[in-house]
Design an enzyme around this catalytic site. Sequence first.
Site, PDB file in Angstrom:
ATOM      1  N   SER A 141       0.845  -1.214   0.000  1.00 28.30           N
ATOM      2  CA  SER A 141       0.000   0.000   0.000  1.00 28.30           C
ATOM      3  C   SER A 141       0.865   1.243   0.000  1.00 28.30           C
ATOM      4  O   SER A 141       2.048   1.197   0.392  1.00 28.30           O
ATOM      5  CB  SER A 141      -0.871   0.002   1.259  1.00 28.30           C
ATOM      6  OG  SER A 141      -1.523   1.235   1.421  1.00 28.30           O
ATOM      7  N   TYR A 154      -1.801  -0.433  10.666  1.00 26.65           N
ATOM      8  CA  TYR A 154      -1.993  -0.808   9.247  1.00 26.65           C
ATOM      9  C   TYR A 154      -0.733  -0.482   8.434  1.00 26.65           C
ATOM     10  O   TYR A 154      -0.254  -1.306   7.647  1.00 26.65           O
ATOM     11  CB  TYR A 154      -3.216  -0.073   8.677  1.00 26.65           C
ATOM     12  CG  TYR A 154      -3.500  -0.395   7.223  1.00 26.65           C
ATOM     13  CD1 TYR A 154      -4.055  -1.618   6.854  1.00 26.65           C
ATOM     14  CD2 TYR A 154      -3.204   0.519   6.208  1.00 26.65           C
ATOM     15  CE1 TYR A 154      -4.311  -1.917   5.526  1.00 26.65           C
ATOM     16  CE2 TYR A 154      -3.466   0.234   4.873  1.00 26.65           C
ATOM     17  CZ  TYR A 154      -4.018  -0.993   4.535  1.00 26.65           C
ATOM     18  OH  TYR A 154      -4.272  -1.286   3.219  1.00 26.65           O
TER      19      TYR A 154
HETATM   20  P1  NDP Z   1     -11.883  -5.430  -0.024  1.00 31.53           P
HETATM   21  O1  NDP Z   1     -12.389  -5.283   1.365  1.00 31.53           O
HETATM   22  O2  NDP Z   1     -12.828  -5.226  -1.157  1.00 31.53           O
HETATM   23  O3  NDP Z   1     -11.197  -6.838  -0.215  1.00 31.53           O
HETATM   24  C1  NDP Z   1     -10.525  -7.517   0.822  1.00 31.53           C
HETATM   25  C2  NDP Z   1     -10.524  -8.992   0.481  1.00 31.53           C
HETATM   26  O4  NDP Z   1      -9.770  -9.689   1.478  1.00 31.53           O
HETATM   27  C3  NDP Z   1     -11.922  -9.587   0.466  1.00 31.53           C
HETATM   28  O5  NDP Z   1     -12.062 -10.366  -0.688  1.00 31.53           O
HETATM   29  C4  NDP Z   1     -11.953 -10.461   1.706  1.00 31.53           C
HETATM   30  O6  NDP Z   1     -12.766 -11.602   1.438  1.00 31.53           O
HETATM   31  C5  NDP Z   1     -10.489 -10.856   1.808  1.00 31.53           C
HETATM   32  N1  NDP Z   1     -10.132 -11.303   3.142  1.00 31.53           N
HETATM   33  C6  NDP Z   1     -10.151 -10.588   4.291  1.00 31.53           C
HETATM   34  N2  NDP Z   1      -9.763 -11.366   5.316  1.00 31.53           N
HETATM   35  C7  NDP Z   1      -9.510 -12.591   4.799  1.00 31.53           C
HETATM   36  C8  NDP Z   1      -9.084 -13.824   5.341  1.00 31.53           C
HETATM   37  N3  NDP Z   1      -8.837 -13.950   6.661  1.00 31.53           N
HETATM   38  N4  NDP Z   1      -8.910 -14.864   4.513  1.00 31.53           N
HETATM   39  C9  NDP Z   1      -9.167 -14.759   3.200  1.00 31.53           C
HETATM   40  N5  NDP Z   1      -9.567 -13.617   2.613  1.00 31.53           N
HETATM   41  C10 NDP Z   1      -9.732 -12.554   3.413  1.00 31.53           C
HETATM   42  O7  NDP Z   1     -10.664  -4.404  -0.125  1.00 31.53           O
HETATM   43  P2  NDP Z   1      -9.550  -4.145  -1.258  1.00 31.53           P
HETATM   44  O8  NDP Z   1      -9.869  -4.840  -2.506  1.00 31.53           O
HETATM   45  O9  NDP Z   1      -9.324  -2.708  -1.257  1.00 31.53           O
HETATM   46  O10 NDP Z   1      -8.295  -4.808  -0.554  1.00 31.53           O
HETATM   47  C11 NDP Z   1      -7.413  -5.694  -1.191  1.00 31.53           C
HETATM   48  C12 NDP Z   1      -5.992  -5.399  -0.739  1.00 31.53           C
HETATM   49  O11 NDP Z   1      -5.597  -4.113  -1.207  1.00 31.53           O
HETATM   50  C13 NDP Z   1      -5.810  -5.365   0.783  1.00 31.53           C
HETATM   51  O12 NDP Z   1      -4.622  -6.044   1.122  1.00 31.53           O
HETATM   52  C14 NDP Z   1      -5.673  -3.886   1.079  1.00 31.53           C
HETATM   53  O13 NDP Z   1      -4.939  -3.647   2.262  1.00 31.53           O
HETATM   54  C15 NDP Z   1      -4.955  -3.406  -0.173  1.00 31.53           C
HETATM   55  N6  NDP Z   1      -5.057  -1.978  -0.445  1.00 31.53           N
HETATM   56  C16 NDP Z   1      -6.274  -1.382  -0.604  1.00 31.53           C
HETATM   57  C17 NDP Z   1      -6.356  -0.018  -0.810  1.00 31.53           C
HETATM   58  C18 NDP Z   1      -7.669   0.679  -0.886  1.00 31.53           C
HETATM   59  O14 NDP Z   1      -7.677   1.926  -0.813  1.00 31.53           O
HETATM   60  N7  NDP Z   1      -8.790  -0.003  -1.071  1.00 31.53           N
HETATM   61  C19 NDP Z   1      -5.141   0.808  -0.941  1.00 31.53           C
HETATM   62  C20 NDP Z   1      -3.915   0.068  -0.805  1.00 31.53           C
HETATM   63  C21 NDP Z   1      -3.888  -1.280  -0.571  1.00 31.53           C
HETATM   64  P3  NDP Z   1     -13.689 -12.385   2.494  1.00 31.53           P
HETATM   65  O15 NDP Z   1     -14.266 -11.369   3.429  1.00 31.53           O
HETATM   66  O16 NDP Z   1     -14.693 -13.041   1.605  1.00 31.53           O
HETATM   67  O17 NDP Z   1     -12.773 -13.365   3.155  1.00 31.53           O
END
Ligand code: NDP
Length: 246
Positions: A141, A154
């Site tokens: 990130s 974070y």
């Molecule tokens: P979302 O919340 O849309 O996606 C997060 C995903 O992580 C979901 O599919 C969720 O699926 C999955 N997840 C969470 N916990 C678990 C777990 N224990 N096991 C398996 N899957 C898990 O957010 P983003 O798409 O934004 O996030 C994706 C990545 O991008 C993250 O690592 C985030 O930190 C990073 N990021 C995001 C930014 C933003 O501004 N959005 C900026 C920079 C980085 P489920 O709940 O079905 O398990």
Amino acid sequence: MNLTDKVVIITGASSGIGEATAKKLAKDGAKVVLMARREDKLKALKDTIENDGGTALVVSGDVIKKDDFDQVVDATVKAYGKIDGLINNAGLMPLSFVEKLKTDEWEQMVDVNIKGVLNGVAAVLPKMKTNNGGHIINISSMAAHRYFPGGAVYCATKSAVKMFSEGLRQELAPKYGINVTSIEPGAVATELTDTITDEDIKENMQDMQNMTTLEAEDIANAIHYALLQPNRVNINDIYLVPSEQK
Ligand code: NDP
């Protein structure tokens, strides 16, 4: 070049960046393996990808659990015989100020954002080492570059992912041809902020809503670019932010 017949595991594929990445890679010919906890969402995504002519496999699981990752690897090898790529994307961002001592949320972030990435690498590496190369992409990130309010834990987790990626690259790329990329996005419009429980931080986030953020597809495009490079080219980091983000 395209990704025809490349087998790529994507964690956190049930929403946001993971979902957009699965669609993008599948459209370019990759066989995508979808991992997250919400199986219904993964099944719906598989249907969408297959209706569009792509190939997808659903193996639901929790990245915190090593056994779940092992099942993903076993199912992938059984279905497709190999693993070319792993996108360690699953993550959480329950921001809060340290003095509030939301220690359960700190633990969740360390577990999912850091240990989840380590579990993924541990699960795929033995298989990937037997390939002629491979690619591990970790979603770090902008938070690895700078602190923002309530982000101390974070930011620490995402800094860990960025530095781990560099160590992994230096160990794996020269020896096994396994390239490693860290993707470092600024604000992206996804469900990520839903994990915030702290009311002060939620108010802060509303200020950001006036900004034009990145779309999940923008990150999918960056991941696709990194994967498309010939094996001699390692894209170490991609740091992309919304034009309006300071
Ligand atoms: P979302 O919340 O849309 O996606 C997060 C995903 O992580 C979901 O599919 C969720 O699926 C999955 N997840 C969470 N916990 C678990 C777990 N224990 N096991 C398996 N899957 C898990 O957010 P983003 O798409 O934004 O996030 C994706 C990545 O991008 C993250 O690592 C985030 O930190 C990073 N990021 C995001 C930014 C933003 O501004 N959005 C900026 C920079 C980085 P489920 O709940 O079905 O398990």
